[in-house]
Design a protein around this motif. Structure first.
Motif, PDB file in Angstrom:
ATOM      1  N   PRO A 180       9.043 -10.239   7.916  1.00 40.49           N
ATOM      2  CA  PRO A 180       8.317  -8.989   8.178  1.00 40.49           C
ATOM      3  C   PRO A 180       9.117  -7.718   7.927  1.00 40.49           C
ATOM      4  CG  PRO A 180       7.795 -10.608   9.861  1.00 40.49           C
ATOM      5  CD  PRO A 180       8.890 -11.189   9.041  1.00 40.49           C
ATOM      6  N   PRO A 181      10.359  -7.583   8.442  1.00 41.60           N
ATOM      7  CA  PRO A 181      11.078  -6.330   8.187  1.00 41.60           C
ATOM      8  C   PRO A 181      11.380  -6.104   6.711  1.00 41.60           C
ATOM      9  CG  PRO A 181      12.512  -7.934   9.271  1.00 41.60           C
ATOM     10  CD  PRO A 181      11.139  -8.470   9.352  1.00 41.60           C
ATOM     11  N   VAL A 182      11.653  -7.185   5.967  1.00 43.10           N
ATOM     12  CA  VAL A 182      11.928  -7.038   4.538  1.00 43.10           C
ATOM     13  C   VAL A 182      10.677  -6.551   3.809  1.00 43.10           C
ATOM     14  CG1 VAL A 182      12.578  -8.271   2.423  1.00 43.10           C
ATOM     15  CG2 VAL A 182      13.752  -8.769   4.569  1.00 43.10           C
ATOM     16  N   MET A 183       9.532  -7.106   4.165  1.00 48.54           N
ATOM     17  CA  MET A 183       8.276  -6.707   3.522  1.00 48.54           C
ATOM     18  C   MET A 183       7.895  -5.265   3.879  1.00 48.54           C
ATOM     19  SD  MET A 183       6.123 -10.231   3.981  1.00 48.54           S
ATOM     20  CE  MET A 183       6.636 -11.728   3.118  1.00 48.54           C
ATOM     21  N   GLU A 184       8.142  -4.903   5.123  1.00 47.92           N
ATOM     22  CA  GLU A 184       7.837  -3.528   5.544  1.00 47.92           C
ATOM     23  C   GLU A 184       8.676  -2.521   4.761  1.00 47.92           C
ATOM     24  OE1 GLU A 184       8.536  -3.672   9.708  1.00 47.92           O
ATOM     25  OE2 GLU A 184       6.523  -4.367  10.203  1.00 47.92           O
ATOM     26  N   VAL A 185       9.940  -2.814   4.569  1.00 43.50           N
ATOM     27  CA  VAL A 185      10.814  -1.908   3.811  1.00 43.50           C
ATOM     28  C   VAL A 185      10.353  -1.813   2.364  1.00 43.50           C
ATOM     29  CG1 VAL A 185      13.154  -1.624   2.912  1.00 43.50           C
ATOM     30  CG2 VAL A 185      12.818  -2.250   5.299  1.00 43.50           C
ATOM     31  N   ALA A 186       9.973  -2.969   1.778  1.00 43.24           N
ATOM     32  CA  ALA A 186       9.514  -2.956   0.386  1.00 43.24           C
ATOM     33  C   ALA A 186       8.243  -2.117   0.240  1.00 43.24           C
ATOM     34  CB  ALA A 186       9.267  -4.385  -0.089  1.00 43.24           C
ATOM     35  N   LEU A 187       7.318  -2.234   1.195  1.00 40.45           N
ATOM     36  CA  LEU A 187       6.087  -1.446   1.140  1.00 40.45           C
ATOM     37  C   LEU A 187       6.375   0.041   1.284  1.00 40.45           C
ATOM     38  CD1 LEU A 187       3.623  -3.674   3.213  1.00 40.45           C
ATOM     39  CD2 LEU A 187       3.457  -3.114   0.781  1.00 40.45           C
ATOM     40  N   PHE A 241       7.666   1.517  -1.975  1.00 36.30           N
ATOM     41  CA  PHE A 241       6.661   1.710  -3.027  1.00 36.30           C
ATOM     42  C   PHE A 241       5.381   2.332  -2.470  1.00 36.30           C
ATOM     43  CE2 PHE A 241       9.457  -1.619  -4.661  1.00 36.30           C
ATOM     44  CZ  PHE A 241       9.771  -1.103  -5.908  1.00 36.30           C
ATOM     45  N   HIS A 242       5.532   3.059  -1.369  1.00 38.66           N
ATOM     46  CA  HIS A 242       4.445   3.859  -0.793  1.00 38.66           C
ATOM     47  C   HIS A 242       3.167   3.042  -0.550  1.00 38.66           C
ATOM     48  CE1 HIS A 242       7.092   7.185  -1.769  1.00 38.66           C
ATOM     49  NE2 HIS A 242       7.097   6.797  -3.042  1.00 38.66           N
ATOM     50  N   GLY A 243       3.348   1.829  -0.059  1.00 38.34           N
ATOM     51  CA  GLY A 243       2.209   0.993   0.298  1.00 38.34           C
ATOM     52  C   GLY A 243       1.563   0.264  -0.859  1.00 38.34           C
ATOM     53  N   GLN A 244       2.118   0.360  -2.048  1.00 36.69           N
ATOM     54  CA  GLN A 244       1.532  -0.321  -3.206  1.00 36.69           C
ATOM     55  C   GLN A 244       2.009  -1.779  -3.239  1.00 36.69           C
ATOM     56  OE1 GLN A 244       1.544   1.946  -6.977  1.00 36.69           O
ATOM     57  NE2 GLN A 244       2.476   3.625  -5.796  1.00 36.69           N
ATOM     58  N   CYS A 245       1.051  -2.673  -3.122  1.00 40.13           N
ATOM     59  CA  CYS A 245       1.377  -4.095  -2.963  1.00 40.13           C
ATOM     60  C   CYS A 245       1.979  -4.712  -4.228  1.00 40.13           C
ATOM     61  CB  CYS A 245       0.101  -4.851  -2.563  1.00 40.13           C
ATOM     62  SG  CYS A 245       0.444  -6.443  -1.786  1.00 40.13           S
ATOM     63  N   ALA A 246       1.453  -4.351  -5.387  1.00 36.59           N
ATOM     64  CA  ALA A 246       1.901  -4.989  -6.630  1.00 36.59           C
ATOM     65  C   ALA A 246       3.381  -4.743  -6.916  1.00 36.59           C
ATOM     66  CB  ALA A 246       1.030  -4.525  -7.802  1.00 36.59           C
ATOM     67  N   PRO A 247       3.858  -3.482  -6.934  1.00 39.74           N
ATOM     68  CA  PRO A 247       5.296  -3.281  -7.197  1.00 39.74           C
ATOM     69  C   PRO A 247       6.176  -3.835  -6.074  1.00 39.74           C
ATOM     70  CG  PRO A 247       4.231  -1.197  -6.630  1.00 39.74           C
ATOM     71  CD  PRO A 247       3.129  -2.192  -6.840  1.00 39.74           C
ATOM     72  N   ALA A 248       5.680  -3.786  -4.821  1.00 34.11           N
ATOM     73  CA  ALA A 248       6.456  -4.350  -3.707  1.00 34.11           C
ATOM     74  C   ALA A 248       6.628  -5.848  -3.894  1.00 34.11           C
ATOM     75  CB  ALA A 248       5.762  -4.046  -2.386  1.00 34.11           C
ATOM     76  N   ALA A 249       5.538  -6.515  -4.346  1.00 35.96           N
ATOM     77  CA  ALA A 249       5.608  -7.964  -4.579  1.00 35.96           C
ATOM     78  C   ALA A 249       6.592  -8.286  -5.693  1.00 35.96           C
ATOM     79  CB  ALA A 249       4.213  -8.495  -4.919  1.00 35.96           C
ATOM     80  N   ARG A 250       6.551  -7.505  -6.801  1.00 38.07           N
ATOM     81  CA  ARG A 250       7.495  -7.747  -7.903  1.00 38.07           C
ATOM     82  C   ARG A 250       8.940  -7.584  -7.437  1.00 38.07           C
ATOM     83  NH1 ARG A 250       3.469  -4.991 -10.926  1.00 38.07           N
ATOM     84  NH2 ARG A 250       4.575  -2.994 -10.699  1.00 38.07           N
ATOM     85  N   CYS A 251       9.173  -6.565  -6.610  1.00 42.80           N
ATOM     86  CA  CYS A 251      10.524  -6.323  -6.088  1.00 42.80           C
ATOM     87  C   CYS A 251      11.006  -7.499  -5.244  1.00 42.80           C
ATOM     88  CB  CYS A 251      10.519  -5.041  -5.258  1.00 42.80           C
ATOM     89  SG  CYS A 251      12.085  -4.669  -4.444  1.00 42.80           S
ATOM     90  N   LEU A 252      10.100  -8.095  -4.490  1.00 42.83           N
ATOM     91  CA  LEU A 252      10.458  -9.211  -3.605  1.00 42.83           C
ATOM     92  C   LEU A 252      10.471 -10.550  -4.330  1.00 42.83           C
ATOM     93  CD1 LEU A 252       8.328  -8.192  -0.485  1.00 42.83           C
ATOM     94  CD2 LEU A 252      10.821  -8.089  -0.673  1.00 42.83           C
ATOM     95  N   GLY A 253       9.992 -10.566  -5.581  1.00 41.53           N
ATOM     96  CA  GLY A 253       9.930 -11.827  -6.315  1.00 41.53           C
ATOM     97  C   GLY A 253       8.766 -12.690  -5.887  1.00 41.53           C
TER      98      GLY A 253
END
Length: 470
Positions: free
Chosen positions: A430-437, A440-452
Protein backbone atom coordinates in the motif's frame (compact mmCIF):
# COMPACT_ATOMS: atom_id res chain seq x y z
CA UNK A 1 20.61 -55.26 -2.30
CA UNK A 2 22.80 -54.17 0.63
CA UNK A 3 23.11 -55.66 4.10
CA UNK A 4 22.22 -53.36 7.00
CA UNK A 5 22.98 -53.99 10.66
CA UNK A 6 20.80 -52.02 13.11
CA UNK A 7 22.13 -51.80 16.68
CA UNK A 8 19.84 -50.28 19.32
CA UNK A 9 18.40 -51.51 22.61
CA UNK A 10 15.09 -49.75 21.90
CA UNK A 11 12.83 -52.21 20.10
CA UNK A 12 10.75 -49.45 18.51
CA UNK A 13 13.85 -47.85 16.95
CA UNK A 14 15.07 -51.21 15.62
CA UNK A 15 11.66 -52.04 14.20
CA UNK A 16 11.23 -48.64 12.53
CA UNK A 17 14.70 -48.71 10.96
CA UNK A 18 14.29 -52.31 9.82
CA UNK A 19 11.01 -51.42 8.13
CA UNK A 20 12.73 -48.50 6.41
CA UNK A 21 15.66 -50.63 5.27
CA UNK A 22 13.44 -53.41 3.95
CA UNK A 23 11.18 -50.92 2.15
CA UNK A 24 14.30 -49.69 0.33
CA UNK A 25 15.01 -53.26 -0.78
CA UNK A 26 17.83 -54.08 1.64
CA UNK A 27 18.49 -57.05 3.92
CA UNK A 28 18.30 -56.00 7.58
CA UNK A 29 19.62 -57.64 10.73
CA UNK A 30 18.98 -56.24 14.23
CA UNK A 31 21.07 -56.38 17.42
CA UNK A 32 20.19 -55.07 20.88
CA UNK A 33 23.78 -54.71 22.14
CA UNK A 34 27.22 -53.97 20.80
CA UNK A 35 28.46 -57.43 21.79
CA UNK A 36 25.68 -59.07 19.76
CA UNK A 37 26.40 -56.72 16.85
CA UNK A 38 30.07 -57.70 16.78
CA UNK A 39 29.11 -61.37 16.66
CA UNK A 40 26.61 -60.77 13.84
CA UNK A 41 29.18 -58.70 11.91
CA UNK A 42 31.73 -61.51 12.04
CA UNK A 43 29.13 -64.03 10.87
CA UNK A 44 28.03 -61.89 7.94
CA UNK A 45 29.76 -58.62 7.06
CA UNK A 46 27.24 -55.75 6.80
CA UNK A 47 27.53 -53.02 4.16
CA UNK A 48 26.26 -50.33 6.54
CA UNK A 49 25.87 -50.21 10.33
CA UNK A 50 23.40 -47.98 12.17
CA UNK A 51 24.40 -47.89 15.85
CA UNK A 52 23.13 -46.12 18.95
CA UNK A 53 25.67 -44.53 21.30
CA UNK A 54 24.04 -45.56 24.59
CA UNK A 55 23.93 -49.34 24.70
CA UNK A 56 23.99 -51.87 27.53
CA UNK A 57 27.53 -53.14 28.04
CA UNK A 58 29.95 -51.75 25.45
CA UNK A 59 28.86 -48.33 24.21
CA UNK A 60 28.43 -47.64 20.51
CA UNK A 61 31.51 -45.45 20.04
CA UNK A 62 33.78 -48.04 21.68
CA UNK A 63 32.18 -50.79 19.60
CA UNK A 64 33.10 -48.99 16.39
CA UNK A 65 36.76 -49.84 16.84
CA UNK A 66 35.81 -53.46 17.44
CA UNK A 67 33.92 -53.47 14.17
CA UNK A 68 36.90 -52.08 12.27
CA UNK A 69 39.23 -54.64 13.86
CA UNK A 70 36.94 -57.52 12.87
CA UNK A 71 35.60 -56.57 9.44
CA UNK A 72 37.62 -53.56 8.30
CA UNK A 73 36.22 -50.15 7.49
CA UNK A 74 32.46 -49.97 7.08
CA UNK A 75 30.14 -46.92 7.01
CA UNK A 76 28.74 -46.48 10.52
CA UNK A 77 25.80 -44.11 11.10
CA UNK A 78 25.74 -43.13 14.77
CA UNK A 79 22.41 -42.27 16.36
CA UNK A 80 22.20 -40.61 19.74
CA UNK A 81 19.84 -38.74 22.04
CA UNK A 82 22.81 -36.79 23.38
CA UNK A 83 23.89 -34.53 20.53
CA UNK A 84 26.80 -32.69 22.11
CA UNK A 85 30.03 -31.65 20.43
CA UNK A 86 32.04 -34.32 22.26
CA UNK A 87 29.84 -37.09 20.84
CA UNK A 88 29.95 -35.59 17.35
CA UNK A 89 33.72 -35.28 17.30
CA UNK A 90 34.34 -38.70 18.84
CA UNK A 91 32.01 -40.27 16.30
CA UNK A 92 33.72 -38.58 13.33
CA UNK A 93 37.22 -39.11 14.70
CA UNK A 94 36.46 -42.81 15.12
CA UNK A 95 35.41 -42.94 11.49
CA UNK A 96 31.62 -42.58 11.65
CA UNK A 97 30.04 -41.88 8.28
CA UNK A 98 27.46 -39.58 9.91
CA UNK A 99 25.61 -39.06 13.14
CA UNK A 100 21.94 -38.31 13.71
CA UNK A 101 20.25 -37.00 16.83
CA UNK A 102 17.07 -38.59 18.22
CA UNK A 103 14.25 -38.06 17.57
CA UNK A 104 15.01 -38.12 13.86
CA UNK A 105 12.88 -37.99 10.76
CA UNK A 106 12.77 -41.19 8.69
CA UNK A 107 13.21 -39.14 5.52
CA UNK A 108 16.46 -37.79 6.96
CA UNK A 109 17.59 -41.32 7.86
CA UNK A 110 16.69 -42.55 4.37
CA UNK A 111 18.89 -39.88 2.76
CA UNK A 112 21.83 -40.69 5.01
CA UNK A 113 21.37 -44.44 4.47
CA UNK A 114 21.43 -44.02 0.71
CA UNK A 115 24.65 -42.01 0.89
CA UNK A 116 26.22 -44.58 3.23
CA UNK A 117 25.26 -47.45 0.93
CA UNK A 118 26.82 -45.63 -2.03
CA UNK A 119 29.93 -45.08 0.09
CA UNK A 120 30.10 -48.70 1.27
CA UNK A 121 31.97 -49.73 -1.87
CA UNK A 122 34.79 -47.29 -1.12
CA UNK A 123 37.51 -47.72 1.48
CA UNK A 124 37.85 -44.13 2.65
CA UNK A 125 36.93 -44.20 6.33
CA UNK A 126 39.86 -43.36 8.58
CA UNK A 127 39.24 -44.14 12.25
CA UNK A 128 41.04 -41.74 14.58
CA UNK A 129 41.60 -41.12 18.27
CA UNK A 130 39.17 -39.12 20.44
CA UNK A 131 40.18 -36.10 22.47
CA UNK A 132 38.43 -34.03 25.12
CA UNK A 133 36.78 -30.64 24.64
CA UNK A 134 34.13 -28.54 26.31
CA UNK A 135 32.56 -25.17 25.68
CA UNK A 136 29.97 -25.21 22.91
CA UNK A 137 26.53 -26.26 24.12
CA UNK A 138 23.36 -26.96 22.16
CA UNK A 139 20.98 -29.68 21.06
CA UNK A 140 19.06 -27.93 18.26
CA UNK A 141 19.52 -29.04 14.63
CA UNK A 142 21.32 -25.75 13.95
CA UNK A 143 23.98 -26.48 16.57
CA UNK A 144 24.19 -30.14 15.57
CA UNK A 145 25.17 -28.94 12.09
CA UNK A 146 27.85 -26.75 13.66
CA UNK A 147 29.17 -29.70 15.72
CA UNK A 148 29.20 -31.91 12.66
CA UNK A 149 31.07 -29.29 10.60
CA UNK A 150 33.68 -28.86 13.36
CA UNK A 151 34.14 -32.60 13.57
CA UNK A 152 34.53 -32.94 9.80
CA UNK A 153 37.03 -30.12 9.29
CA UNK A 154 39.12 -30.49 12.45
CA UNK A 155 41.31 -33.30 11.15
CA UNK A 156 42.25 -31.44 7.97
CA UNK A 157 44.61 -28.54 7.32
CA UNK A 158 41.91 -26.49 5.59
CA UNK A 159 41.54 -22.81 6.42
CA UNK A 160 38.22 -22.19 8.17
CA UNK A 161 36.05 -19.07 8.14
CA UNK A 162 33.65 -18.78 11.07
CA UNK A 163 30.78 -16.38 10.43
CA UNK A 164 28.05 -15.21 12.76
CA UNK A 165 26.94 -12.37 14.98
CA UNK A 166 29.05 -11.18 17.90
CA UNK A 167 28.68 -13.32 20.98
CA UNK A 168 27.65 -16.53 19.22
CA UNK A 169 30.79 -18.45 20.23
CA UNK A 170 33.07 -18.21 17.21
CA UNK A 171 36.23 -18.34 19.31
CA UNK A 172 34.94 -21.42 21.17
CA UNK A 173 34.38 -23.07 17.79
CA UNK A 174 37.92 -22.14 16.74
CA UNK A 175 39.32 -23.60 19.96
CA UNK A 176 37.36 -26.81 19.38
CA UNK A 177 38.74 -27.15 15.84
CA UNK A 178 42.27 -26.65 17.20
CA UNK A 179 41.82 -29.17 20.03
CA UNK A 180 40.64 -31.88 17.67
CA UNK A 181 43.29 -31.17 15.03
CA UNK A 182 46.70 -32.74 14.53
CA UNK A 183 48.14 -29.40 15.71
CA UNK A 184 46.49 -29.61 19.14
CA UNK A 185 49.87 -29.91 20.87
CA UNK A 186 50.96 -26.63 19.29
CA UNK A 187 49.95 -23.09 20.35
CA UNK A 188 46.53 -21.56 19.80
CA UNK A 189 47.22 -17.88 19.12
CA UNK A 190 44.09 -15.70 19.15
CA UNK A 191 44.33 -12.23 17.60
CA UNK A 192 41.47 -9.72 17.68
CA UNK A 193 42.22 -7.61 14.63
CA UNK A 194 39.79 -4.88 15.71
CA UNK A 195 41.84 -4.30 18.86
CA UNK A 196 45.03 -3.54 16.91
CA UNK A 197 45.77 0.05 15.99
CA UNK A 198 46.26 0.48 12.25
CA UNK A 199 49.75 1.86 12.77
CA UNK A 200 50.92 -1.13 14.81
CA UNK A 201 48.89 -3.91 13.17
CA UNK A 202 51.70 -4.89 10.79
CA UNK A 203 54.25 -5.06 13.61
CA UNK A 204 51.87 -7.06 15.83
CA UNK A 205 51.10 -9.60 13.12
CA UNK A 206 54.50 -9.98 11.46
CA UNK A 207 56.86 -8.83 14.22
CA UNK A 208 59.64 -6.29 13.80
CA UNK A 209 63.39 -6.05 13.93
CA UNK A 210 65.23 -3.96 16.51
CA UNK A 211 65.34 -0.36 15.37
CA UNK A 212 62.64 -0.86 12.73
CA UNK A 213 60.95 2.32 14.00
CA UNK A 214 61.45 4.87 16.76
CA UNK A 215 60.09 2.85 19.69
CA UNK A 216 61.42 -0.53 18.50
CA UNK A 217 64.09 -0.89 21.20
CA UNK A 218 64.16 -4.66 20.76
CA UNK A 219 63.02 -7.23 18.21
CA UNK A 220 59.50 -8.59 18.50
CA UNK A 221 58.13 -11.95 17.39
CA UNK A 222 54.79 -11.41 15.62
CA UNK A 223 51.60 -13.41 16.08
CA UNK A 224 52.11 -15.33 12.82
CA UNK A 225 55.48 -16.60 14.00
CA UNK A 226 54.15 -17.31 17.51
CA UNK A 227 51.54 -19.64 15.96
CA UNK A 228 54.23 -21.87 14.38
CA UNK A 229 53.16 -25.56 14.49
CA UNK A 230 49.78 -24.54 15.90
CA UNK A 231 46.70 -22.52 14.98
CA UNK A 232 46.34 -18.80 14.29
CA UNK A 233 42.86 -17.46 15.05
CA UNK A 234 42.15 -14.13 13.37
CA UNK A 235 39.04 -12.67 14.98
CA UNK A 236 37.23 -9.75 13.29
CA UNK A 237 39.25 -10.48 10.15
CA UNK A 238 37.23 -7.91 8.18
CA UNK A 239 39.12 -5.18 10.04
CA UNK A 240 42.54 -6.06 8.60
CA UNK A 241 43.85 -2.87 6.95
CA UNK A 242 43.78 -3.18 3.17
CA UNK A 243 47.50 -2.38 2.91
CA UNK A 244 48.36 -5.34 5.17
CA UNK A 245 46.04 -7.84 3.47
CA UNK A 246 48.41 -8.53 0.57
CA UNK A 247 51.32 -9.16 2.95
CA UNK A 248 49.16 -11.54 4.98
CA UNK A 249 48.13 -13.37 1.82
CA UNK A 250 51.76 -13.82 0.80
CA UNK A 251 52.66 -15.12 4.26
CA UNK A 252 49.83 -17.64 4.13
CA UNK A 253 50.71 -18.77 0.62
CA UNK A 254 54.48 -19.05 1.13
CA UNK A 255 54.65 -20.06 4.80
CA UNK A 256 57.11 -17.24 5.47
CA UNK A 257 56.94 -14.09 7.56
CA UNK A 258 58.90 -10.91 6.87
CA UNK A 259 59.19 -8.84 10.08
CA UNK A 260 58.96 -5.06 9.75
CA UNK A 261 62.40 -3.54 9.20
CA UNK A 262 64.02 -6.89 8.37
CA UNK A 263 65.15 -8.44 5.09
CA UNK A 264 65.32 -11.94 6.58
CA UNK A 265 62.22 -14.09 6.08
CA UNK A 266 61.21 -16.50 8.85
CA UNK A 267 59.69 -19.90 8.09
CA UNK A 268 56.44 -20.64 9.94
CA UNK A 269 53.76 -23.29 9.64
CA UNK A 270 50.30 -22.81 11.12
CA UNK A 271 46.66 -23.48 10.41
CA UNK A 272 44.56 -20.32 10.06
CA UNK A 273 41.00 -19.92 11.34
CA UNK A 274 39.32 -16.58 10.71
CA UNK A 275 36.10 -15.16 12.12
CA UNK A 276 33.85 -12.25 11.27
CA UNK A 277 30.38 -10.92 11.98
CA UNK A 278 30.45 -8.83 8.79
CA UNK A 279 29.64 -9.74 5.20
CA UNK A 280 33.03 -10.19 3.53
CA UNK A 281 31.49 -10.58 0.06
CA UNK A 282 29.91 -7.15 0.44
CA UNK A 283 33.25 -5.68 1.56
CA UNK A 284 34.92 -7.22 -1.50
CA UNK A 285 32.42 -5.47 -3.77
CA UNK A 286 33.17 -2.21 -1.95
CA UNK A 287 36.90 -2.70 -2.51
CA UNK A 288 37.59 -2.99 1.24
CA UNK A 289 38.63 -6.65 1.30
CA UNK A 290 40.76 -8.57 -1.18
CA UNK A 291 38.97 -11.39 -2.95
CA UNK A 292 42.15 -13.49 -3.16
CA UNK A 293 42.63 -13.27 0.60
CA UNK A 294 38.96 -14.22 1.09
CA UNK A 295 39.40 -17.40 -0.95
CA UNK A 296 42.58 -18.23 0.97
CA UNK A 297 40.80 -17.88 4.31
CA UNK A 298 37.52 -19.52 3.30
CA UNK A 299 38.34 -23.07 2.25
CA UNK A 300 35.62 -24.25 4.63
CA UNK A 301 32.95 -22.01 6.16
CA UNK A 302 30.93 -22.60 9.32
CA UNK A 303 28.06 -20.27 10.16
CA UNK A 304 27.33 -20.02 13.90
CA UNK A 305 23.58 -19.32 14.30
CA UNK A 306 22.35 -16.49 16.55
CA UNK A 307 20.75 -17.56 19.83
CA UNK A 308 17.29 -16.36 18.78
CA UNK A 309 17.42 -18.92 15.95
CA UNK A 310 17.85 -21.80 18.43
CA UNK A 311 15.44 -20.95 21.21
CA UNK A 312 15.30 -24.44 22.71
CA UNK A 313 19.04 -24.19 23.46
CA UNK A 314 18.47 -21.21 25.77
CA UNK A 315 17.42 -23.29 28.77
CA UNK A 316 20.28 -25.74 28.24
CA UNK A 317 22.79 -22.89 28.06
CA UNK A 318 21.30 -21.12 31.09
CA UNK A 319 21.58 -24.27 33.19
CA UNK A 320 25.11 -24.84 31.87
CA UNK A 321 26.12 -21.36 33.08
CA UNK A 322 24.31 -21.78 36.41
CA UNK A 323 26.45 -24.82 37.21
CA UNK A 324 29.45 -22.48 37.12
CA UNK A 325 27.89 -19.78 39.29
CA UNK A 326 27.53 -21.70 42.54
CA UNK A 327 27.30 -19.32 45.52
CA UNK A 328 30.82 -19.20 46.99
CA UNK A 329 29.63 -18.60 50.54
CA UNK A 330 26.81 -21.11 50.84
CA UNK A 331 27.68 -23.53 48.04
CA UNK A 332 24.05 -23.19 46.92
CA UNK A 333 23.13 -24.29 43.42
CA UNK A 334 20.68 -21.90 41.79
CA UNK A 335 17.65 -23.05 39.82
CA UNK A 336 15.36 -21.49 37.23
CA UNK A 337 11.60 -21.26 37.58
CA UNK A 338 9.34 -22.04 34.63
CA UNK A 339 8.46 -18.34 34.42
CA UNK A 340 12.14 -17.41 34.24
CA UNK A 341 12.77 -19.92 31.47
CA UNK A 342 9.80 -18.51 29.55
CA UNK A 343 11.20 -14.99 29.93
CA UNK A 344 14.64 -16.14 28.77
CA UNK A 345 13.14 -17.81 25.71
CA UNK A 346 11.04 -14.72 24.92
CA UNK A 347 14.00 -12.35 24.66
CA UNK A 348 15.74 -11.71 21.30
CA UNK A 349 19.31 -11.96 22.73
CA UNK A 350 20.97 -9.64 20.24
CA UNK A 351 24.16 -10.10 22.27
CA UNK A 352 23.72 -13.87 21.84
CA UNK A 353 25.36 -16.40 24.17
CA UNK A 354 27.64 -13.77 25.70
CA UNK A 355 24.63 -11.67 26.72
CA UNK A 356 22.83 -14.74 28.12
CA UNK A 357 25.87 -15.70 30.19
CA UNK A 358 26.08 -12.20 31.67
CA UNK A 359 22.33 -12.20 32.38
CA UNK A 360 22.53 -15.53 34.22
CA UNK A 361 25.50 -14.36 36.29
CA UNK A 362 23.65 -11.13 37.13
CA UNK A 363 20.54 -13.09 38.15
CA UNK A 364 22.55 -15.54 40.25
CA UNK A 365 24.01 -12.65 42.24
CA UNK A 366 20.58 -11.10 42.82
CA UNK A 367 18.59 -14.24 43.53
CA UNK A 368 17.58 -15.14 47.07
CA UNK A 369 17.02 -18.68 48.25
CA UNK A 370 18.64 -20.15 45.16
CA UNK A 371 15.58 -19.57 42.97
CA UNK A 372 16.01 -17.24 40.01
CA UNK A 373 12.84 -15.29 39.22
CA UNK A 374 12.17 -13.18 36.10
CA UNK A 375 12.69 -9.98 38.10
CA UNK A 376 16.24 -11.12 38.92
CA UNK A 377 17.21 -10.83 35.26
CA UNK A 378 18.76 -7.61 33.93
CA UNK A 379 16.96 -5.55 31.29
CA UNK A 380 17.20 -6.91 27.76
CA UNK A 381 19.85 -5.31 25.53
CA UNK A 382 18.55 -3.52 22.43
CA UNK A 383 19.95 -3.71 18.91
CA UNK A 384 20.80 -0.01 18.92
CA UNK A 385 22.84 -0.43 22.12
CA UNK A 386 24.96 -3.07 20.37
CA UNK A 387 25.39 -0.92 17.26
CA UNK A 388 23.21 -3.25 15.18
CA UNK A 389 20.76 -0.51 14.25
CA UNK A 390 23.11 2.18 13.01
CA UNK A 391 22.06 2.17 9.35
CA UNK A 392 21.00 5.59 8.04
CA UNK A 393 17.29 6.24 8.44
CA UNK A 394 15.37 5.07 5.40
CA UNK A 395 18.33 3.16 3.93
CA UNK A 396 17.91 -0.27 2.38
CA UNK A 397 19.94 -1.70 5.25
CA UNK A 398 17.61 -0.20 7.84
CA UNK A 399 14.48 -1.34 5.96
CA UNK A 400 15.94 -4.84 5.63
CA UNK A 401 16.78 -4.92 9.33
CA UNK A 402 13.29 -3.76 10.32
CA UNK A 403 11.64 -6.32 8.04
CA UNK A 404 13.84 -9.03 9.50
CA UNK A 405 12.81 -8.07 13.03
CA UNK A 406 9.16 -8.06 11.95
CA UNK A 407 9.46 -11.49 10.33
CA UNK A 408 11.17 -12.97 13.40
CA UNK A 409 8.36 -11.65 15.61
CA UNK A 410 5.66 -13.05 13.30
CA UNK A 411 7.26 -16.47 12.99
CA UNK A 412 7.34 -16.97 16.75
CA UNK A 413 3.52 -17.11 16.69
CA UNK A 414 2.27 -20.29 14.93
CA UNK A 415 -1.02 -18.63 13.98
CA UNK A 416 0.69 -15.60 12.43
CA UNK A 417 3.34 -17.71 10.70
CA UNK A 418 0.72 -19.50 8.59
CA UNK A 419 0.17 -16.48 6.33
CA UNK A 420 3.20 -14.33 6.99
CA UNK A 421 3.89 -13.70 3.29
CA UNK A 422 0.40 -12.29 2.69
CA UNK A 423 0.85 -10.11 5.77
CA UNK A 424 4.13 -8.85 4.37
CA UNK A 425 2.56 -7.85 1.06
CA UNK A 426 -0.27 -6.09 2.89
CA UNK A 427 2.37 -4.23 4.88
CA UNK A 428 4.64 -3.02 2.08
CA UNK A 429 2.46 -2.76 -1.05
CA UNK A 430 0.00 0.00 0.00
CA UNK A 431 2.57 2.71 0.85
CA UNK A 432 4.55 1.99 -2.32
CA UNK A 433 1.41 2.24 -4.46
CA UNK A 434 0.30 5.43 -2.72
CA UNK A 435 3.66 7.09 -3.44
CA UNK A 436 3.53 5.99 -7.08
CA UNK A 437 0.02 7.44 -7.48
CA UNK A 438 1.07 10.72 -5.88
CA UNK A 439 4.08 10.92 -8.21
CA UNK A 440 1.85 10.58 -11.29
CA UNK A 441 -1.00 12.70 -9.91
CA UNK A 442 -3.42 9.80 -9.55
CA UNK A 443 -2.92 8.45 -13.07
CA UNK A 444 -3.09 4.68 -12.84
CA UNK A 445 -1.41 3.76 -16.13
CA UNK A 446 1.96 5.53 -15.61
CA UNK A 447 1.96 4.51 -11.92
CA UNK A 448 1.49 0.87 -12.97
CA UNK A 449 4.34 1.10 -15.52
CA UNK A 450 6.61 2.59 -12.85
CA UNK A 451 5.79 -0.28 -10.48
CA UNK A 452 6.20 -2.93 -13.18
CA UNK A 453 2.53 -3.93 -12.93
CA UNK A 454 -0.28 -4.19 -15.42
CA UNK A 455 -2.84 -1.39 -15.08
CA UNK A 456 -5.67 -3.81 -14.21
CA UNK A 457 -3.47 -5.49 -11.58
CA UNK A 458 -2.77 -2.16 -9.92
CA UNK A 459 -6.48 -1.24 -10.00
CA UNK A 460 -7.40 -4.53 -8.32
CA UNK A 461 -4.80 -4.05 -5.61
CA UNK A 462 -5.94 -0.48 -4.95
CA UNK A 463 -9.46 -1.79 -4.39
CA UNK A 464 -8.12 -4.67 -2.27
CA UNK A 465 -6.33 -2.26 0.06
CA UNK A 466 -9.06 0.38 -0.01
CA UNK A 467 -6.78 3.00 -1.55
CA UNK A 468 -8.70 5.84 -3.18
CA UNK A 469 -7.43 6.93 -6.57
CA UNK A 470 -8.23 10.63 -6.82
Amino acid sequence: MSKLLIVDDEESICWGLSQLGESLGHQVRMASSAEQALTFAEEERPDVVVMDVRLPGIDGLTAMQGLYDRIGTVPVIVITAYGDLQTAVEAVRKGAFDYIVKPFDLNQMERVLEKAIDESQRDVLMPGEPKQVEGLVGSTPEMQNVFKSIALVAGSEASVLLSGESGTGKELAAQAIHRFSDRSEGPFVAVNIASLSEGLAESELFGHAQGAFTSADSARVGFLEQADQGTLFLDEVADIPLAIQIKLLRALEEGEVLPVGSNQRVKTSFRVIAATHRNLESLIKQGKFRHDLYFRLCTFQIDIPPLRKRVTDIRVLAEFFLERFVDRQTGMQHRLTAETVAELERRPWYGNVRELRNAIEHAALRARGGTILPEDLPAAVSQSFLGMGEAPAGSEAEISMLLKQWAEAQLTDPEQAANVYEQLLALIEPPVMEVALEKFHGQCAPAARCLGLHRTTLSKKLKQYGIENS
